[in-house]
Enzyme design. Structure first.
Site, PDB file in Angstrom:
ATOM      1  N   ARG A   1       0.851  -1.185   0.000  1.00 23.08           N
ATOM      2  CA  ARG A   1       0.000   0.000   0.000  1.00 23.08           C
ATOM      3  C   ARG A   1       0.892   1.242   0.000  1.00 23.08           C
ATOM      4  NH1 ARG A   1      -1.906  -3.652   3.849  1.00 23.08           N
ATOM      5  NH2 ARG A   1      -3.998  -4.509   3.421  1.00 23.08           N
TER       6      ARG A   1
ATOM      7  N   LYS B   1      -1.863  -2.909   8.069  1.00 23.76           N
ATOM      8  CA  LYS B   1      -3.029  -2.550   8.866  1.00 23.76           C
ATOM      9  C   LYS B   1      -3.002  -3.284  10.198  1.00 23.76           C
ATOM     10  CE  LYS B   1      -6.197  -1.382   5.108  1.00 23.76           C
ATOM     11  NZ  LYS B   1      -7.527  -1.666   4.489  1.00 23.76           N
TER      12      LYS B   1
ATOM     13  N   HIS C   1      -2.810   2.340  -5.692  1.00 20.97           N
ATOM     14  CA  HIS C   1      -3.587   1.121  -5.460  1.00 20.97           C
ATOM     15  C   HIS C   1      -3.779   0.343  -6.755  1.00 20.97           C
ATOM     16  CE1 HIS C   1      -5.259  -0.611  -1.870  1.00 20.97           C
ATOM     17  NE2 HIS C   1      -6.319  -1.048  -2.541  1.00 20.97           N
TER      18      HIS C   1
ATOM     19  N   ARG D   1      -0.855  -1.756  -7.078  1.00 19.57           N
ATOM     20  CA  ARG D   1      -1.012  -2.903  -6.173  1.00 19.57           C
ATOM     21  C   ARG D   1      -1.894  -3.965  -6.831  1.00 19.57           C
ATOM     22  NH1 ARG D   1      -1.097  -4.368  -0.624  1.00 19.57           N
ATOM     23  NH2 ARG D   1      -3.092  -5.094   0.186  1.00 19.57           N
TER      24      ARG D   1
ATOM     25  N   HIS E   1      -3.329  -9.294   3.250  1.00 16.62           N
ATOM     26  CA  HIS E   1      -4.768  -9.447   3.462  1.00 16.62           C
ATOM     27  C   HIS E   1      -5.013 -10.380   4.638  1.00 16.62           C
ATOM     28  CE1 HIS E   1      -5.840  -8.369  -0.983  1.00 16.62           C
ATOM     29  NE2 HIS E   1      -5.724  -7.303  -0.218  1.00 16.62           N
TER      30      HIS E   1
END
Length: 369
Positions: free
Chosen positions: A221, A245, A315, A318, A341
């Site tokens: 990201r 994240k 993105h 990505r 993810h």
């Protein structure tokens, strides 16, 4: 501060003091306990302030009066104002997260958000560049025209000789010598400044190249790329350490072209931009601070436009990296790990992209398509 941030702050200040404190406590919980990013915290707080403002307008003077009908009314109002399905889904998730936290904290007698349904967000297939387009984009900084040399500065005017009769010839000569020394100092300083400016200007394409190479080579990201420190790069194994994240750490490999770009940036580019605000940041802005994700998005979009490519964001790079990995035979689980993810369902959208591209190739090439 953006207009939306100013609006949220105004609504926050208009809330009753007890509700303002609740918003602040929830934000601290998200940041400190859940370890959410500043962007996520800001989005959740924006949604919560909007929800509580709606509740107050409906007559809820105390948080304990918040119920499912208020939540549904809030979402319905959002929909009538034109909110997209994806926005409604996120706001419903924000309301459920707040309701669960408030119930655990004893602020709500029940988790009223648990029964809140939200529209299924329509997931559009992401924009994916072809392999040759991705290569053209990452190599675009190498074709950037170097900045022109600054125009030569006019030589400083010589100081006029002193004509005061009280000053003898020796004193006048001393003044002239001092003036010549001053002029030489100015010339030297101008030369140093011009050299510094030239080095900084030459460093920018190197920075842009390594940014594009890393985004495409690793699929990280844009916030993860901008958050990299120099120590996060393992040159021997060609791996970067990424904090994604929720603060989850992962290692992502990169290839030889990205390694060359990194070597060039660290050898000639970064030293020209480094300053007191640089710290350990790998990617630097023109003023020496850590590269901002907003600036990085502008860099990607600018080079894509200059290369005649479709409108492209970090993105999109990505998405392209993930799709090209799967088309090249990579395992879905491996791509999930590379992208960071938490759920395989998030990665499976790229299998849909590959199937759509396969269908397009079939329709174009097969005689009986």
């Amino acid at each position: 501060m953006s207009r939306s941030d100013r609006g949220t702050r105004a609504l926050h200040q208009a809330l009753p003091p007890a509700l303002r404190d609740t918003v602040d406590d929830f934000a601290e919980h998200l940041s400190r306990v859940r370890n959410r990013s500043a962007h996520t915290v800001r989005a959740y707080v924006t949604d919560l302030v909007s929800l509580l403002d709606h509740a107050v307008r409906m007559g809820c003077v105390d948080l304990a009066e918040l119920d499912l009908s208020v939540l549904r009314s809030w979402l319905a109002r959002q929909r009538t104002t034109g909110a997209a399905r994806t926005s409604l889904a996120r706001r419903a998730a924000s309301a459920r997260a707040f309701s669960a936290w408030a119930h655990r904290a004893g602020l709500l007698p029940a988790d009223v958000g648990a029964a809140l349904a939200s529209p299924r967000a329509h997931r559009e297939l992401p924009t994916v560049l072809r392999a040759d387009q991705a290569v053209a984009l990452v190599e675009a900084p190498a074709r950037r025209t170097p900045p022109s040399d600054p125009p030569p500065t006019d030589p400083p005017h010589a100081h006029p000789a002193r004509t005061d009769p009280t000053i003898g010839p020796t004193s006048a000569a001393t003044v002239d010598a001092a003036a010549a020394m001053d002029a030489a100092t100015v010339d030297a300083a101008a030369t140093v400044d011009a050299a510094t400016v030239d080095a900084a200007a030459a460093a920018v394409p190197l920075r842009d190249r390594v940014l594009l190479e890393l985004l495409y080579a690793t699929g990280v990201r844009v916030s993860e790329a901008c958050g990299l420190d120099v120590g996060d790069v393992d040159h021997g194994r060609r791996v970067i350490r990424v904090f994604g994240k929720g603060g989850r750490e992962r290692s992502v490999p990169y290839g030889v072209p990205a390694q060359r770009a990194l070597d060039e940036w660290l050898r000639r580019g970064r030293p020209a931009l480094v300053g007191t605000r640089s710290g350990d940041a790998l990617l630097l802005g023109a003023r020496g601070g850590r590269l901002n994700p907003t600036t990085a998005r502008q860099i990607v979009g600018g080079y894509a436009e200059a290369a005649g490519l479709p409108r492209t964001s970090p993105h999109d790079l990505r998405h392209s990296a993930a799709t090209h990995l799967l088309e090249g035979g990579a395992d879905l689980r491996a791509v999930q790990e590379l992208l960071g993810h938490s759920s395989l369902a998030s990665t499976q959208i790229y299998t849909h992209v590959s199937v759509e591209r396969l269908r397009a190739a079939y329709r174009q090439a097969h005689p009986r398509a």
